[in-house]
Design a protein around this motif. Structure first.
Motif, mmCIF file in Angstrom:
data_model
loop_
_atom_site.group_PDB
_atom_site.id
_atom_site.type_symbol
_atom_site.label_atom_id
_atom_site.label_comp_id
_atom_site.label_asym_id
_atom_site.label_seq_id
_atom_site.Cartn_x
_atom_site.Cartn_y
_atom_site.Cartn_z
ATOM 1 N N SER A 121 -2.332 -0.020 -8.871
ATOM 2 C CA SER A 121 -1.807 -0.480 -7.590
ATOM 3 C C SER A 121 -2.801 -1.415 -6.912
ATOM 4 O O SER A 121 -2.407 -2.424 -6.306
ATOM 5 C CB SER A 121 -1.502 0.719 -6.687
ATOM 6 O OG SER A 121 -0.980 0.299 -5.452
ATOM 7 N N VAL A 122 -4.094 -1.096 -6.978
ATOM 8 C CA VAL A 122 -5.114 -1.970 -6.393
ATOM 9 C C VAL A 122 -5.059 -3.350 -7.039
ATOM 10 O O VAL A 122 -5.112 -4.380 -6.354
ATOM 11 C CB VAL A 122 -6.517 -1.355 -6.564
ATOM 12 C CG1 VAL A 122 -7.597 -2.345 -6.125
ATOM 13 C CG2 VAL A 122 -6.632 -0.071 -5.762
ATOM 14 N N HIS A 181 5.798 -2.782 -6.409
ATOM 15 C CA HIS A 181 5.073 -3.301 -5.246
ATOM 16 C C HIS A 181 5.888 -4.363 -4.514
ATOM 17 O O HIS A 181 6.018 -4.338 -3.285
ATOM 18 C CB HIS A 181 3.729 -3.896 -5.669
ATOM 19 C CG HIS A 181 2.708 -2.865 -6.039
ATOM 20 N ND1 HIS A 181 2.696 -2.247 -7.268
ATOM 21 C CD2 HIS A 181 1.668 -2.331 -5.333
ATOM 22 C CE1 HIS A 181 1.689 -1.386 -7.310
ATOM 23 N NE2 HIS A 181 1.053 -1.424 -6.151
ATOM 24 N N THR A 239 0.595 2.652 -3.338
ATOM 25 C CA THR A 239 -0.727 3.255 -3.515
ATOM 26 C C THR A 239 -0.732 4.679 -2.961
ATOM 27 O O THR A 239 -1.236 5.612 -3.601
ATOM 28 C CB THR A 239 -1.810 2.428 -2.800
ATOM 29 O OG1 THR A 239 -1.635 1.047 -3.082
ATOM 30 C CG2 THR A 239 -3.199 2.864 -3.236
ATOM 31 N N ILE A 241 -4.997 -0.437 1.952
ATOM 32 C CA ILE A 241 -5.170 0.402 0.764
ATOM 33 C C ILE A 241 -6.044 1.616 1.103
ATOM 34 O O ILE A 241 -5.752 2.747 0.689
ATOM 35 C CB ILE A 241 -5.794 -0.418 -0.386
ATOM 36 C CG1 ILE A 241 -4.753 -1.368 -0.971
ATOM 37 C CG2 ILE A 241 -6.320 0.507 -1.487
ATOM 38 C CD1 ILE A 241 -5.303 -2.280 -2.046
ATOM 39 N N LEU A 286 -10.830 3.665 -6.057
ATOM 40 C CA LEU A 286 -10.205 2.341 -5.985
ATOM 41 C C LEU A 286 -10.864 1.324 -6.904
ATOM 42 O O LEU A 286 -10.466 0.165 -6.919
ATOM 43 C CB LEU A 286 -10.247 1.818 -4.540
ATOM 44 C CG LEU A 286 -9.459 2.603 -3.500
ATOM 45 C CD1 LEU A 286 -9.615 1.980 -2.119
ATOM 46 C CD2 LEU A 286 -7.981 2.681 -3.872
ATOM 47 N N ILE A 316 -3.109 4.611 -9.130
ATOM 48 C CA ILE A 316 -3.820 4.098 -7.959
ATOM 49 C C ILE A 316 -4.578 2.825 -8.322
ATOM 50 O O ILE A 316 -4.521 1.821 -7.607
ATOM 51 C CB ILE A 316 -4.793 5.161 -7.405
ATOM 52 C CG1 ILE A 316 -4.012 6.350 -6.832
ATOM 53 C CG2 ILE A 316 -5.701 4.558 -6.334
ATOM 54 C CD1 ILE A 316 -4.879 7.530 -6.458
ATOM 55 N N CYS A 323 -1.857 -5.149 -5.887
ATOM 56 C CA CYS A 323 -1.992 -5.583 -4.488
ATOM 57 C C CYS A 323 -2.857 -6.834 -4.387
ATOM 58 O O CYS A 323 -2.556 -7.758 -3.620
ATOM 59 C CB CYS A 323 -2.604 -4.470 -3.644
ATOM 60 S SG CYS A 323 -1.521 -3.052 -3.345
ATOM 61 N N SER A 378 0.808 -1.217 0.000
ATOM 62 C CA SER A 378 0.000 0.000 0.000
ATOM 63 C C SER A 378 0.845 1.273 0.000
ATOM 64 O O SER A 378 0.317 2.358 -0.252
ATOM 65 C CB SER A 378 -0.948 0.009 1.203
ATOM 66 O OG SER A 378 -0.231 0.119 2.422
#
Length: 459
Positions: A98-99, A243, A83, A161, A226, A95, A102, A80
Motif C-alpha cells: 500500500s505504501v 487504491h 493501508t 499513511i 512502513l 501494508i 500510494c 490511506s
C-alpha cells in the motif's frame, strides 16, 4: 505484527470506542487547525503588511486552492484507507504494498496537477470575474502555489499513511513545525526581501519541502512497518485498483465541492472587493472553527477502516453513535464562541476603519455557525462510509453540494445580496447530508446482518 518495533502505531480495533476516537481526534484537531493556519497566516500577514487589496487578491484564490488542494486531501485520504484496512487485518505485506502504491499514485497526481494548475489558473481567475484591481496579485500567488504542488501532495500522503496506523500525534507535530517555519519565513520574504505576494507563496512552498523531509526521517526511524522492500514495488493491477477505486472518487468528490466554491466565488466577486475581503477573512476563521467536526470525521475513517479490516462490524456502529454525541456537542459550543467573538478576530486581518467588512463577517458567522451541527453529521457519515471503502454515495453527496452552491450563486445572491452568499454553505451541507445519512443507516443494517452471520459461524 509486532508493535514493539512500531511504537508509533495504534490498534483501534481493541478498547472502548468513545475513548479511542476522542483521544485519536484531539491531535487531529490540532493538526487540521495547523493545516488551515497556512491560509490563515498568508491572509493575516498579507492583509496587515500589504493592504486590503492584497488581502482580497490572496483571499479570492481560496476557491482555486480548495479546487486543487481539496482533490489532493481527498485522494491521499482515500489511498490511506486501504493501508488502514490492511493494518486492521494484520497484513504486513499488504501494508508495504500500500505504501508503494500510494507513493506511485501520489507522484503521478503531483505532476498532472502541477501542469494543469499552472496552465489554467489565470483563465479560471478571469472566468470567476476576479476584480481587475486584484487579479494580477491573485495570479502571482496561486501560480506559485500550484507550481509547488508536489510538496503538498507528498506531505499529505505521508501523514495520512501514518494516521492510518493509528498515530495521530506525530503528523500534528510535523504540521506544527512546518507551520512555524512558514510563519518565520513569510514575513522575511515579504518585508525583508521585499517579495510581496509571490514571496508569501514561496515561503509556503519552502516550508512544505522541509515538512516532507522531517516526515520521511520520522517514518525511516520510528515506523519500520512502513519500510518497503524491492518486491513491494512490483504491484499487481488488483492492488493499484483497490487504491484508485477509493482514492480517486474521494479526490473528485472534493473537487466537485470545490467547483461549487469557485462558482460561488464568481458570484461573490460580483458584489465587489469589500464583500470579497470580508468573506476571505471570515472564511479563514470559519475554516479553523470547523476543524474539530472535520477531525472527528477523519478519526472515524481510520477507526472504521481498521475495524472493517478486522471484521469487527459491531464496533463501527457503536463508534459512530459515540462520535455523533461528541462532535455535535463540539459544534454547538464552537458556534456560540464564533458568533460572540468572531468579529474580534476579523480585526486582526484588517484593523480599524473597515466597519462594513466587519458587519459582513458577523452575518457570515451567524448564518454558518447556526448550521455547524449539520456539518458535524455530514463529516461523520461521509468518512465512515469512506472508511468502509464506499465511494459512490460520498461522490453523490459532493454533487449535491455543487448543485446547492450553484443554485445559491444563480438565484440567492441576486435576490438577497451578501446574505444570499452566506447561505451557500449551509444549504450545501443539508443537500449532502441527506444521501449520506440514508446510505449510512442502510449500510449499518447490512453490517449487523454480517456480524450476526459471522457470530453464528463462530458458534
Amino acid at each position: 505484527m509486532s508493535q514493539d518495533k512500531n511504537k508509533a502505531v495504534k490498534d483501534l480495533t481493541e478498547g472502548e470506542p468513545a475513548k479511542l476516537i476522542f483521544f485519536f481526534t484531539l491531535p487531529l484537531i490540532a493538526g487540521n487547525i495547523f493545516q488551515q493556519l497556512y491560509g490563515f497566516v498568508d491572509t493575516l500577514i498579507v492583509g496587515r503588511f500589504l493592504g486590503v487589496h492584497a488581502l482580497a487578491a490572496v483571499g479570492c484564490t481560496g476557491a482555486l486552492m480548495f479546487l486543487m488542494l481539496g482533490f489532493v486531501m481527498g485522494l491521499t485520504s482515500g489511498l490511506s484507507i486501504y493501508t488502514g484496512q490492511r493494518f486492521g487485518a494484520k497484513d504486513e505485506v499488504g501494508i508495504r504494498q500500500s505504501v508503494a502504491a500510494c507513493t506511485i499514485i501520489s507522484l503521478t497526481a503531483s505532476l498532472i496537477l502541477t501542469v494543469v494548475g499552472v496552465t489554467f489558473c489565470k483563465d479560471l481567475l478571469i472566468l470567476m470575474d476576479t476584480p481587475p484591481e486584484i487579479i494580477d496579485g491573485a495570479y502571482s500567488f496561486i501560480s506559485i502555489i500550484y507550481a509547488g504542488m508536489i510538496g503538498f501532495v507528498m506531505l499529505q500522503m505521508q501523514t495520512n499513511i501514518v494516521r492510518a496506523l493509528g498515530d495521530s500525534k506525530m503528523p500534528t507535530v510535523i504540521q506544527a513545525v512546518t507551520l512555524t517555519i512558514n510563519i518565520i519565513l513569510e514575513p522575511i520574504a515579504i518585508i525583508v526581501l521585499n517579495g510581496g505576494i509571490p514571496g508569501a507563496a514561496l515561503a509556503t512552498i519552502v516550508s512544505l519541502a522541509i515538512g516532507n523531509i522531517i516526515c520521511f526521517i520520522y517514518i525511516k526511524k520510528r515506523v519500520p512497518i512502513l519500510h518497503t522492500r524491492r518486491e513491494d514495488w512490483r504491484l499487481n493491477k488488483k492492488v493499484l485498483w483497490e487504491h484508485i477505486r477509493i482514492g480517486l472518487p474521494m479526490g473528485f468528490q472534493s473537487s466537485i465541492i470545490a467547483i461549487g466554491a469557485v462558482v460561488m466565488q464568481g458570484a461573490l466577486n460580483g458584489l465587489g472587493a469589500t464583500a470579497v475581503a470580508a468573506t476571505s477573512a471570515a472564511m479563514r476563521v470559519d475554516s479553523i472553527a470547523v476543524m474539530p467536526m472535520m477531525s472527528f470525521g477523519v478519526a472515524m475513517a481510520a477507526y472504521t477502516a481498521q475495524n472493517y479490516g478486522a471484521r469487527k462490524f459491531a464496533r463501527i456502529a457503536e463508534g459512530v453513535k459515540k462520535c455523533i454525541y461528541m462532535s455535535c456537542s463540539f459544534s454547538i459550543a464552537i458556534a456560540v464562541v464564533l458568533v460572540l467573538f468572531g468579529t474580534d478576530v476579523m480585526y486582526l486581518f484588517i484593523g480599524d476603519g473597515h466597519q462594513q467588512i466587519i458587519d459582513y463577517g458577523q452575518q457570515f458567522f451567524i448564518i454558518n455557525g447556526g448550521c455547524y451541527w449539520i456539518l458535524s453529521l455530514l463529516f461523520i457519515f461521509r468518512f465512515t462510509l469512506q472508511g468502509l471503502g464506499q465511494s459512490v454515495v460520498p461522490t453523490i453527496a459532493g454533487v449535491m453540494e455543487l448543485i446547492m452552491r450553484v443554485i445559491t450563486a444563480v438565484f440567492l445572491v441576486d435576490a438577497f445580496g451578501y446574505v444570499g452568499a452566506c447561505l451557500a454553505a449551509p444549504l450545501a451541507w443539508i443537500g449532502a447530508c441527506v444521501p449520506l445519512a440514508v446510505s449510512y443507516f442502510m449500510t449499518r443494517k447490512e453490517l449487523r446482518r454480517a456480524h450476526a452471520q459471522e457470530y453464528q459461524t463462530d458458534i
